[in-house]
Motif scaffolding. Structure first.
Motif: not given
Ligand SMILES: N[C@@H](CCC(=O)N[C@@H](CS)C(=O)NCC(=O)O)C(=O)O
Length: 226
Positions: A1-2, A24, A26-29, A56-57, A72, A75-76
């Motif tokens: 994700m960005k 998160l 590591g998952r969101v730039e 989103r991805d 966000l 998500l988990d």
């Protein structure tokens, strides 16, 4: 994700804090967007030109900090920033709205002082300064509410992102006469997610040339006022 942000945006900071609190990172730039500039390439990514903006991805883009945070958080499958049960849900919503209302006024103020001196409206500057004083008085009382003292929630994050704009708005001096609010804010400000997202100071913000990247900004190469 960005996640597209500007380093000084309180709304983007709310989303950035949720990202860090939820682990998160590591998952969101995090990408600095160039807002408020004619023909910014960012407008091809998000036509509204606003931040925060989450891609989103699956490639779908989301606006609005509250929506981005809710996405966000879920998500988990273990939301940490949902509403409490029963009557407290209304209290949480009331306080989050109050904090957002303060941020909305401060964002207008911050935008106004980012304009060239001869384009600033003294009426708007005064209106927002007065609003901020009334809100600081009110928050010095509300800060004892259990919602503001319990586990971290969006009302707390939003208020702290608003108060943190003292770094961007030199005349936003909410501390004098509000010792309880100072104590509350200073404790939260050292939390790693808050420390890592603290806005750059006003001198950096207003002196930065418009087309130069802000140093040390993730994904820099783009600059912005707020
Ligand atoms: N209600 C929106 C507000 C977003 C917003 O106003 N962001 C400002 C930065 S603080 C922005 O992107 N301004 C650029 C522009 O208006 O062109 C949210 O909560 O995300």
């Amino acid at each position: 994700m960005k996640l597209y942000i500007t380093p000084g945006s309180p709304y983007a900071r709310i989303a950035r804090i949720v990202i860090l609190e939820k682990g998160l990172g590591g998952r969101v730039e995090i990408i600095a967007a160039q807002t408020r500039l004619a023909d910014s390439p960012y407008y091809r990514i998000n036509p509204s030109g606003r931040v925060p903006y989450l891609i989103r991805d699956d490639g779908v883009g989301l606006e609005e900090s509250a929506v981005i945070c809710a996405y966000l958080d879920h998500l988990d499958g273990k939301p940490a920033f949902g509403l409490p049960a029963g009557e407290q849900a209304w209290e949480a919503r009331r306080l989050e709205s109050l904090a957002r209302s303060m941020v909305d006024g401060l964002a207008v103020w911050s935008r106004e002082i980012a304009r060239p001196q001869d384009e600033r409206s003294p009426t708007i500057l005064q209106h927002e300064a007065h609003r901020s004083r009334r809100m600081a008085d009110l928050w010095d009382v509300e800060i004892d509410h259990p919602v503001m003292r319990g586990a971290l929630n969006l009302a707390q994050i939003t208020l702290a992102c608003g108060l943190g704009l003292e770094a961007r708005i030199p005349d936003f001096r909410w501390r004098p006469g509000h010792p309880k609010l100072c104590d509350w804010f200073d404790r939260l400000a050292v939390r790693p997610s808050f420390a890592a997202t603290a806005p750059p100071s006003a001198s950096l913000a207003t002196d930065a040339p418009r087309n130069k990247g802000l140093q040390g900004t993730p994904g820099s190469g783009a600059s912005s006022r707020s």
